[in-house]
Design a protein around this motif. Structure first.
Motif, PDB file in Angstrom:
ATOM      1  N   LEU A  41     -15.597  -1.959  -3.892  1.00 40.02           N
ATOM      2  CA  LEU A  41     -14.796  -2.496  -2.794  1.00 40.02           C
ATOM      3  C   LEU A  41     -15.100  -1.734  -1.511  1.00 40.02           C
ATOM      4  N   ASP A  42     -15.175  -2.478  -0.430  1.00 41.51           N
ATOM      5  CA  ASP A  42     -15.333  -1.866   0.897  1.00 41.51           C
ATOM      6  C   ASP A  42     -13.954  -1.933   1.553  1.00 41.51           C
ATOM      7  N   LEU A  43     -13.154  -0.889   1.342  1.00 37.63           N
ATOM      8  CA  LEU A  43     -11.771  -0.893   1.819  1.00 37.63           C
ATOM      9  C   LEU A  43     -11.733  -0.579   3.304  1.00 37.63           C
ATOM     10  N   ARG A  44     -11.123  -1.463   4.055  1.00 36.16           N
ATOM     11  CA  ARG A  44     -11.022  -1.230   5.489  1.00 36.16           C
ATOM     12  C   ARG A  44      -9.572  -1.290   5.907  1.00 36.16           C
ATOM     13  N   GLY A  45      -9.024  -0.155   6.182  1.00 36.68           N
ATOM     14  CA  GLY A  45      -7.636  -0.111   6.605  1.00 36.68           C
ATOM     15  C   GLY A  45      -7.325   1.257   7.150  1.00 36.68           C
ATOM     16  N   THR A  46      -6.086   1.441   7.556  1.00 38.91           N
ATOM     17  CA  THR A  46      -5.680   2.772   7.997  1.00 38.91           C
ATOM     18  C   THR A  46      -5.616   3.673   6.766  1.00 38.91           C
ATOM     19  N   ALA A  47      -5.565   4.978   6.995  1.00 38.24           N
ATOM     20  CA  ALA A  47      -5.483   5.923   5.885  1.00 38.24           C
ATOM     21  C   ALA A  47      -4.283   5.581   5.002  1.00 38.24           C
ATOM     22  N   PHE A  48      -3.183   5.194   5.647  1.00 38.73           N
ATOM     23  CA  PHE A  48      -1.979   4.855   4.889  1.00 38.73           C
ATOM     24  C   PHE A  48      -2.210   3.618   4.022  1.00 38.73           C
ATOM     25  N   GLN A  49      -2.801   2.591   4.613  1.00 44.03           N
ATOM     26  CA  GLN A  49      -3.051   1.364   3.856  1.00 44.03           C
ATOM     27  C   GLN A  49      -3.970   1.629   2.666  1.00 44.03           C
ATOM     28  N   VAL A  50      -5.001   2.436   2.914  1.00 40.98           N
ATOM     29  CA  VAL A  50      -5.941   2.702   1.828  1.00 40.98           C
ATOM     30  C   VAL A  50      -5.243   3.453   0.688  1.00 40.98           C
ATOM     31  N   ARG A  51      -4.298   4.346   1.044  1.00 39.86           N
ATOM     32  CA  ARG A  51      -3.550   5.050  -0.002  1.00 39.86           C
ATOM     33  C   ARG A  51      -2.751   4.061  -0.849  1.00 39.86           C
ATOM     34  N   VAL A  52      -2.097   3.113  -0.161  1.00 32.95           N
ATOM     35  CA  VAL A  52      -1.331   2.105  -0.886  1.00 32.95           C
ATOM     36  C   VAL A  52      -2.259   1.288  -1.782  1.00 32.95           C
ATOM     37  N   TRP A  53      -3.389   0.856  -1.234  1.00 29.15           N
ATOM     38  CA  TRP A  53      -4.293  -0.006  -2.007  1.00 29.15           C
ATOM     39  C   TRP A  53      -4.863   0.739  -3.215  1.00 29.15           C
ATOM     40  N   ARG A  54      -5.195   2.007  -3.019  1.00 25.84           N
ATOM     41  CA  ARG A  54      -5.737   2.775  -4.157  1.00 25.84           C
ATOM     42  C   ARG A  54      -4.691   2.907  -5.257  1.00 25.84           C
ATOM     43  N   PHE A  55      -3.439   3.082  -4.844  1.00 31.76           N
ATOM     44  CA  PHE A  55      -2.379   3.146  -5.851  1.00 31.76           C
ATOM     45  C   PHE A  55      -2.299   1.820  -6.612  1.00 31.76           C
ATOM     46  N   LEU A  56      -2.370   0.708  -5.873  1.00 29.10           N
ATOM     47  CA  LEU A  56      -2.280  -0.607  -6.518  1.00 29.10           C
ATOM     48  C   LEU A  56      -3.426  -0.818  -7.500  1.00 29.10           C
ATOM     49  N   LEU A  57      -4.596  -0.267  -7.171  1.00 29.62           N
ATOM     50  CA  LEU A  57      -5.751  -0.407  -8.063  1.00 29.62           C
ATOM     51  C   LEU A  57      -5.473   0.198  -9.432  1.00 29.62           C
ATOM     52  N   GLY A  58      -4.531   1.136  -9.482  1.00 26.44           N
ATOM     53  CA  GLY A  58      -4.215   1.787 -10.748  1.00 26.44           C
ATOM     54  C   GLY A  58      -3.181   1.032 -11.588  1.00 26.44           C
ATOM     55  N   LEU A  59      -2.606  -0.040 -11.063  1.00 27.30           N
ATOM     56  CA  LEU A  59      -1.602  -0.791 -11.824  1.00 27.30           C
ATOM     57  C   LEU A  59      -2.280  -1.678 -12.869  1.00 27.30           C
ATOM     58  N   ALA A  60      -1.710  -1.688 -14.045  1.00 28.87           N
ATOM     59  CA  ALA A  60      -2.278  -2.535 -15.097  1.00 28.87           C
ATOM     60  C   ALA A  60      -1.712  -3.943 -14.996  1.00 28.87           C
ATOM     61  N   ALA A  61      -2.453  -4.898 -15.520  1.00 30.23           N
ATOM     62  CA  ALA A  61      -1.962  -6.278 -15.580  1.00 30.23           C
ATOM     63  C   ALA A  61      -0.662  -6.305 -16.358  1.00 30.23           C
ATOM     64  N   GLY A  62       0.326  -7.024 -15.844  1.00 31.45           N
ATOM     65  CA  GLY A  62       1.620  -7.094 -16.517  1.00 31.45           C
ATOM     66  C   GLY A  62       2.616  -6.101 -15.956  1.00 31.45           C
ATOM     67  N   ASP A  63       2.106  -5.047 -15.331  1.00 30.55           N
ATOM     68  CA  ASP A  63       3.001  -4.103 -14.657  1.00 30.55           C
ATOM     69  C   ASP A  63       3.465  -4.698 -13.342  1.00 30.55           C
ATOM     70  N   VAL A  64       4.704  -4.443 -13.001  1.00 24.84           N
ATOM     71  CA  VAL A  64       5.133  -4.725 -11.636  1.00 24.84           C
ATOM     72  C   VAL A  64       5.893  -3.503 -11.136  1.00 24.84           C
ATOM     73  N   VAL A  65       5.797  -3.276  -9.848  1.00 24.30           N
ATOM     74  CA  VAL A  65       6.528  -2.171  -9.214  1.00 24.30           C
ATOM     75  C   VAL A  65       7.221  -2.719  -7.980  1.00 24.30           C
ATOM     76  N   SER A  66       8.176  -1.958  -7.468  1.00 23.25           N
ATOM     77  CA  SER A  66       8.846  -2.378  -6.237  1.00 23.25           C
ATOM     78  C   SER A  66       8.169  -1.681  -5.052  1.00 23.25           C
ATOM     79  N   TYR A  67       8.412  -2.206  -3.856  1.00 23.47           N
ATOM     80  CA  TYR A  67       7.878  -1.572  -2.650  1.00 23.47           C
ATOM     81  C   TYR A  67       8.361  -0.125  -2.550  1.00 23.47           C
ATOM     82  N   THR A  68       9.617   0.095  -2.954  1.00 24.11           N
ATOM     83  CA  THR A  68      10.161   1.450  -2.935  1.00 24.11           C
ATOM     84  C   THR A  68       9.360   2.377  -3.838  1.00 24.11           C
ATOM     85  N   GLU A  69       8.999   1.865  -5.018  1.00 25.00           N
ATOM     86  CA  GLU A  69       8.222   2.689  -5.950  1.00 25.00           C
ATOM     87  C   GLU A  69       6.830   2.985  -5.401  1.00 25.00           C
ATOM     88  N   VAL A  70       6.245   1.998  -4.710  1.00 24.89           N
ATOM     89  CA  VAL A  70       4.935   2.237  -4.103  1.00 24.89           C
ATOM     90  C   VAL A  70       5.041   3.363  -3.087  1.00 24.89           C
TER      91      VAL A  70
END
Ligand SMILES: [Zn+2]
Length: 374
Positions: free
Chosen positions: A273-302
């Motif tokens: 992936l060629d991630l293009r975002g602010t440092a904050f956005q990239v941190r969020v996206w990298r965290f999301l990359l670690g979620l497994a299928a079937g998992d859901v989290v809330s924005y607060t948890e992110v």
């Protein structure tokens, strides 16, 4: 005014001086200064600050005398500045623009700071600086952008630091001023080529696009032409090339793997992936990359997971700013009350993705959190 100042004898009485302060008589600027005892600040007669009570005012014939008496020059009227008071006011506005360049600055607000009508202000500003207030603001942001890019900051962080909000419209604005996109500017001017391909999926037409570094865009849309427009808006200065075997064999392979993943629940393909975002956005996206299928989290948890527990809203907008559908699984983030929250590509798609992933996860007897229970 400087021309009259030299001719004017400094023989005003204190009563006349007090009167001049009441009417903010700019004609007497430079002939005397007044200091306020409570604040220990001294001003020109024309200063827009609220005149103090007569009893708390002291007069001085020069800034040196006021300095010697322990008063500090007012930051508003800048009494030490010997130039034309209008120029001083305009430069105070220019300073304000520089300090607030990241915001929208309506002409009326700037004109009010200079105590002029908008049209008059626009004219004298241009006469003084040679550019309109708007161009002045653009120039400030552009020079910050250049500095950040030269300092090696990532492109989108540089855009943010320079006061451009992230997003394609402003990216385009920056590109117009730089004469090229910030990333190609940083790369020394080499033009960026983005290959793209389109195909139908169970969730509708999908376009995937990639730079040499990886996939930078995977979006659903109405139709292939609409998707191409979407891509062009995101990357206005790039050369967009339809993918062919010769141009980008990798993209075609990625596209097929992606479609298999989407339509038959094959494991998530390992696509760069060629991630293009602010440092904050990239941190969020990298965290999301670690979620497994079937998992859901809330924005607060992110927000908590990336170490910014108070930035719930920012975490939600980072999810919304994701341009790489499915591969960065922003569809796995829900509202704290279990509501779907938002989805860039429509809530129907989000619901379908979550339902399918939950069913798959149950099938694999995975311990997934239930959406209904959160
Ligand atoms: Zn003042």
């Amino acid at each position: 005014m400087p021309s009259s100042r030299s001719k004017r004898p400094q023989m005003t009485t204190d009563a006349q001086r007090w009167q001049a302060i009441q009417i903010r008589d700019a004609g007497l600027d430079g002939t005397f200064y007044y200091g306020t005892l409570s604040t220990r600040i001294y001003c020109r007669p024309s200063c827009a600050s609220r005149p103090a009570r007569r009893a708390s005012v002291r007069f001085f014939d020069s800034t040196a005398a006021a300095d010697a008496a322990g008063f500090r020059p007012c930051k508003r009227c800048k009494p030490r500045d010997n130039r034309d008071p209008l120029a001083v006011r305009l430069e105070a506005v220019a300073q304000y623009i520089a300090e607030n360049a990241s915001q929208a600055l309506p002409l009326a607000r700037l004109a009010a700071l200079a105590a002029l009508s908008p049209t008059h202000f626009q004219r004298v500003f241009k006469a003084h600086f040679g550019v309109t207030p708007r161009s002045y603001q653009d120039g400030v942001r552009l020079s910050r952008l250049r500095q950040e890019l030269r300092a090696g900051t990532t492109v989108l962080d540089a855009i943010t630091a320079a006061g451009y909000s992230s997003g394609s419209r402003i990216y385009g604005e920056a590109a117009r001023h730089l004469g090229m996109t910030p990333s190609t500017y940083r790369a020394g001017g080499a033009r960026e080529t983005i290959s793209y391909a389109c195909r139908d999926t169970s969730l509708g037409p999908l376009m995937m696009a990639a730079t040499a570094r990886g996939v930078c865009f995977a979006e659903f849309g109405e139709s292939p032409p609409a998707l191409l427009e979407q891509l062009a808006r995101e990357f206005p200065a790039a050369t967009l090339e339809p993918s062919g075997q010769a141009a980008s064999p990798a993209l075609d392979a990625w596209m097929q793997a992606f479609a298999r993943h989407l339509d038959s629940a094959a494991p998530r393909p390992d696509i760069p992936l060629d991630l293009r975002g602010t440092a904050f956005q990239v941190r969020v996206w990298r965290f999301l990359l670690g979620l497994a299928a079937g998992d859901v989290v809330s924005y607060t948890e992110v927000a908590r997971a990336i170490g910014a527990p108070k930035a719930v809203r920012a975490a939600a907008s980072a999810c919304g700013a994701n341009r790489i559908a499915i591969l960065i699984p922003c569809h796995r983030v829900l509202r704290g009350d279990g509501g779907l929250g938002g989805y860039r590509w429509g809530l129907d798609r989000k619901r379908a993705l979550i339902d399918r992933e939950r069913a798959d996860a149950r099938g694999r007897s995975r311990h997934a959190r239930s959406i209904a229970a959160t």
